[in-house]
Design a protein around this motif. Structure first.
Motif, mmCIF file in Angstrom:
data_model
loop_
_atom_site.group_PDB
_atom_site.id
_atom_site.type_symbol
_atom_site.label_atom_id
_atom_site.label_comp_id
_atom_site.label_asym_id
_atom_site.label_seq_id
_atom_site.Cartn_x
_atom_site.Cartn_y
_atom_site.Cartn_z
ATOM 1 N N THR A 23 0.826 -1.210 0.000
ATOM 2 C CA THR A 23 0.000 0.000 0.000
ATOM 3 C C THR A 23 0.862 1.264 0.000
ATOM 4 N N SER A 24 1.994 1.213 0.701
ATOM 5 C CA SER A 24 2.902 2.370 0.694
ATOM 6 C C SER A 24 3.481 2.600 -0.693
ATOM 7 N N ALA A 25 3.861 1.510 -1.375
ATOM 8 C CA ALA A 25 4.401 1.638 -2.731
ATOM 9 C C ALA A 25 3.348 2.183 -3.687
ATOM 10 N N LEU A 26 2.108 1.734 -3.537
ATOM 11 C CA LEU A 26 1.029 2.246 -4.384
ATOM 12 C C LEU A 26 0.795 3.730 -4.136
ATOM 13 N N ILE A 67 7.690 6.740 -7.776
ATOM 14 C CA ILE A 67 8.401 5.556 -8.276
ATOM 15 C C ILE A 67 8.518 5.610 -9.794
ATOM 16 N N ARG A 68 7.441 6.044 -10.475
ATOM 17 C CA ARG A 68 7.500 6.163 -11.937
ATOM 18 C C ARG A 68 8.538 7.194 -12.363
ATOM 19 N N ALA A 69 8.729 8.229 -11.557
ATOM 20 C CA ALA A 69 9.721 9.256 -11.902
ATOM 21 C C ALA A 69 11.141 8.695 -11.861
ATOM 22 N N ASP A 70 11.369 7.666 -11.062
ATOM 23 C CA ASP A 70 12.691 7.041 -10.949
ATOM 24 C C ASP A 70 12.634 5.584 -11.405
#
Length: 248
Positions: free
Chosen positions: A58-61, A67-70
């Motif tokens: 859930t934290s990653a979501l 995350i997509r930026a890196d």
């Protein structure tokens, strides 16, 4: 499991989710509760990875944009973390419960020290944002081995490595950390489940508690000073360390 065991495990899951949402350190609570209820150390450690995993997802979501930026570094570090987490989990399975039991107090002592030093290791806000480089790759690989093997304090170690090697905005570093923790926990779960060292009834009790605790942690984070929570987690870590040294 007795009713008392179920209540203890649910409470530990709830409190773990709460403190993870505020300051981290929930592994101390889940691991400690499972060993108190009689699970062997290796099973307790493996099951703790299961109980922490939903929170990582859930934290990653929630950090999906960062995350997509890196994404390039996320894929590179994620691949290293997968291999390192696999190695750490396999090392754990190669040990007997007495061998791992002898290591537990030292692991808890080290993890407690890392957690207590967390504010000093937390990356400072900086405009420098560079590729992770060799230090970052080696550091993340070593951290992922530790994470697959034990896990307590893993997040703080990753933030320190990313902060020193990459720099940049804290939330982007925290997003990478959450993604990498999810990868490490996922591969460890596969290994532990295939090795038949997971206490599934205990996990079934603790996961709903952790979910409720994670939600409540947002409320608590607005009202309870983070240093207070950190101090309580350090006290739990020290108490568990003393318990394992004395009973060893």
């Amino acid at each position: 499991m007795s009713i008392a065991d179920i209540l203890l495990l649910f409470a530990a899951g709830f409190l773990s989710g709460t403190v993870n949402a505020i300051a981290g350190g929930g592994t101390f609570l889940t691991f400690g509760a499972m060993t108190v209820t009689g699970l062997p150390p290796i099973v307790a450690n493996a099951t703790s990875s299961i109980t922490q995993f939903p929170g990582y997802v859930t934290s990653a979501l929630a950090y999906s944009r960062e995350i997509r930026a890196d994404w390039r570094e996320a894929l590179l570090l994620g691949g290293l973390s997968l291999v390192g987490g696999l190695a750490g989990a396999l090392i754990l399975l190669s040990l007997s419960n007495p061998s791992f039991r002898a290591m537990v107090p030292w692991l808890l002592l080290a993890a407690t020290a890392i957690f207590a030093a967390g504010p000093l290791l937390r990356p400072r806000a900086t405009f420098i944002d560079k590729p992770v480089g060799l230090f970052g790759l080696v550091g993340q690989f070593a951290t992922s081995i530790y994470g697959g093997f034990f896990g307590a304090g893993m997040g703080i170690m990753m933030l320190a490595v990313l902060g020193l090697s990459k720099g940049g905005d804290y939330h982007r570093l925290n997003a990478l950390k959450n993604f990498l923790a999810m990868v490490i926990a996922a591969v460890a779960i596969v290994v532990f489940a295939s090795g038949n060292v997971v206490g599934w009834p205990q996990a079934a009790v603790m996961i709903p508690g952790g979910a409720l605790g994670g939600y409540s942690g947002v409320w608590a984070a607005r009202r309870v000073p983070q240093p207070v929570i950190r101090a309580l987690v350090v006290m739990v870590g020290l108490a568990l360390t003393v318990y394992y040294f004395v009973t060893g």
